[in-house]
Write an enzyme that holds these catalytic residues in place. Structure first.
Site, short mmCIF file in Angstrom:
data_model
loop_
_atom_site.label_atom_id
_atom_site.label_comp_id
_atom_site.label_asym_id
_atom_site.label_seq_id
_atom_site.Cartn_x
_atom_site.Cartn_y
_atom_site.Cartn_z
N GLY A 53 -27.39 44.25 31.91
CA GLY A 53 -28.88 44.99 30.73
C GLY A 53 -29.10 43.11 30.13
O GLY A 53 -27.36 42.90 29.94
N GLN A 58 -31.42 38.10 22.80
CA GLN A 58 -30.55 37.40 23.79
C GLN A 58 -31.24 36.71 24.53
O GLN A 58 -30.90 35.22 24.91
CB GLN A 58 -29.31 38.35 24.61
CG GLN A 58 -28.84 39.48 24.16
CD GLN A 58 -28.49 39.78 25.42
OE1 GLN A 58 -28.22 41.86 25.81
NE2 GLN A 58 -27.01 39.83 25.66
N CYS A 100 -20.83 41.98 26.45
CA CYS A 100 -22.01 41.32 26.36
C CYS A 100 -21.56 40.13 26.80
O CYS A 100 -20.89 39.25 26.73
CB CYS A 100 -22.04 42.20 24.49
SG CYS A 100 -23.70 40.97 24.19
N LEU A 101 -23.46 39.66 27.19
CA LEU A 101 -23.60 38.71 28.18
C LEU A 101 -23.48 37.71 26.95
O LEU A 101 -22.76 35.99 27.08
CB LEU A 101 -25.08 38.95 29.02
CG LEU A 101 -24.91 39.14 29.68
CD1 LEU A 101 -26.67 39.14 30.87
CD2 LEU A 101 -24.25 38.52 31.21
N HIS A 142 -26.40 49.80 24.25
CA HIS A 142 -26.01 48.42 23.61
C HIS A 142 -26.91 48.03 23.73
O HIS A 142 -27.28 47.68 22.41
CB HIS A 142 -25.11 48.40 24.46
CG HIS A 142 -24.81 47.10 24.91
ND1 HIS A 142 -23.57 46.74 24.76
CD2 HIS A 142 -25.29 46.05 24.74
CE1 HIS A 142 -23.35 45.45 24.70
NE2 HIS A 142 -24.50 44.45 24.65
N GLU A 143 -28.46 48.16 24.27
CA GLU A 143 -29.70 47.18 24.14
C GLU A 143 -29.79 47.79 22.99
O GLU A 143 -30.78 46.90 22.95
CB GLU A 143 -29.81 47.43 25.58
CG GLU A 143 -29.20 46.80 26.87
CD GLU A 143 -28.74 45.69 26.29
OE1 GLU A 143 -29.31 45.39 26.21
OE2 GLU A 143 -27.87 45.71 27.10
N HIS A 146 -28.92 45.71 19.80
CA HIS A 146 -29.01 44.70 20.29
C HIS A 146 -30.41 44.50 19.19
O HIS A 146 -30.79 43.67 18.59
CB HIS A 146 -29.33 44.06 21.56
CG HIS A 146 -28.46 42.91 22.00
ND1 HIS A 146 -27.26 42.12 21.19
CD2 HIS A 146 -27.80 43.35 23.21
CE1 HIS A 146 -26.73 42.14 22.28
NE2 HIS A 146 -26.56 42.95 23.11
CO CO Z 1 -24.90 42.33 24.86
#
Ligand code: CO
Length: 186
Positions: A53, A58, A100-101, A142-143, A146
């Site tokens: 995701g 991000q 998380c990336l 989660h997204e 963000h």
């Molecule tokens: Co994340």
């Protein structure tokens, strides 16, 4: 606030503690070519980083869009774009490890609703309405976090917070170092 339509090819993964990760994102108003290119670039970055995701902050954009693919492979058909998503019907509770990336190496247990419903638009502006559970529901939550500037570390319990403290501090130092180097460039 006017939106600066940055060339999608210039977009890159933004990592903690970049302040853009704390942006409360604005609604998408135009479903245009630029948005489609942004979504494509987001998939590219997500797959290259082996993620499942990725949300607009991000890649440094303060707009309400995220991409996800629970299978994590470009060849799998589960890749989806969600624009202006709204979560409802959150039910149950499940705790599981999340990464998380934007936080390489930072994992911790996060409590989420076990199921939820997401209403959004696809990248062409067609309405979407889906139910998800387990991993899928977790990715959506989660997204969507963000897009509000909320990060997985905010939802870590005390033990996970303590365990990642040093890594976060190292990331903060590395970020400051990058800023210093940049400021030497005339
Ligand atoms: Co994340």
């Amino acid at each position: 606030m006017s939106l600066k339509k940055i060339d999608p090819n210039q977009l890159e993964l933004v990592k903690y503690p970049d302040p853009r990760l704390r942006t409360k994102c604005a609604e998408v108003k135009e479903f245009d070519d630029w948005l489609r290119q942004v979504a494509e670039r987001m998939f590219e970055i997500m797959y290259a980083s082996k993620g499942i995701g990725l949300a607009a902050p991000q890649v440094g954009l303060g707009i309400r869009i995220f991409v996800c693919n629970p299978a994590g492979k470009p060849s799998s058909p589960e890749g989806m774009v969600f624009v202006n998503p709204v979560l409802t019907d959150l039910a149950g509770a499940a705790e599981s490890e999340e990464g998380c990336l934007s936080f390489p190496g930072v994992y911790g247990q996060v409590m989420r609703a076990a199921k939820c419903r997401i209403r959004a638009y696809d990248v062409n502006g067609n309405p979407l309405d889906r139910q998800g559970e387990d991993m899928l529901a977790r990715i959506w939550q989660h997204e969507v976090d963000h897009l509000e500037g909320v990060l997985h570390i905010d939802r870590f319990g005390e033990a996970a917070k303590l365990a990642c403290r040093r890594t976060l501090r190292e990331m903060e130092e590395a970020y400051k170092g990058k800023g210093r180097k940049k400021s030497l460039v005339p």
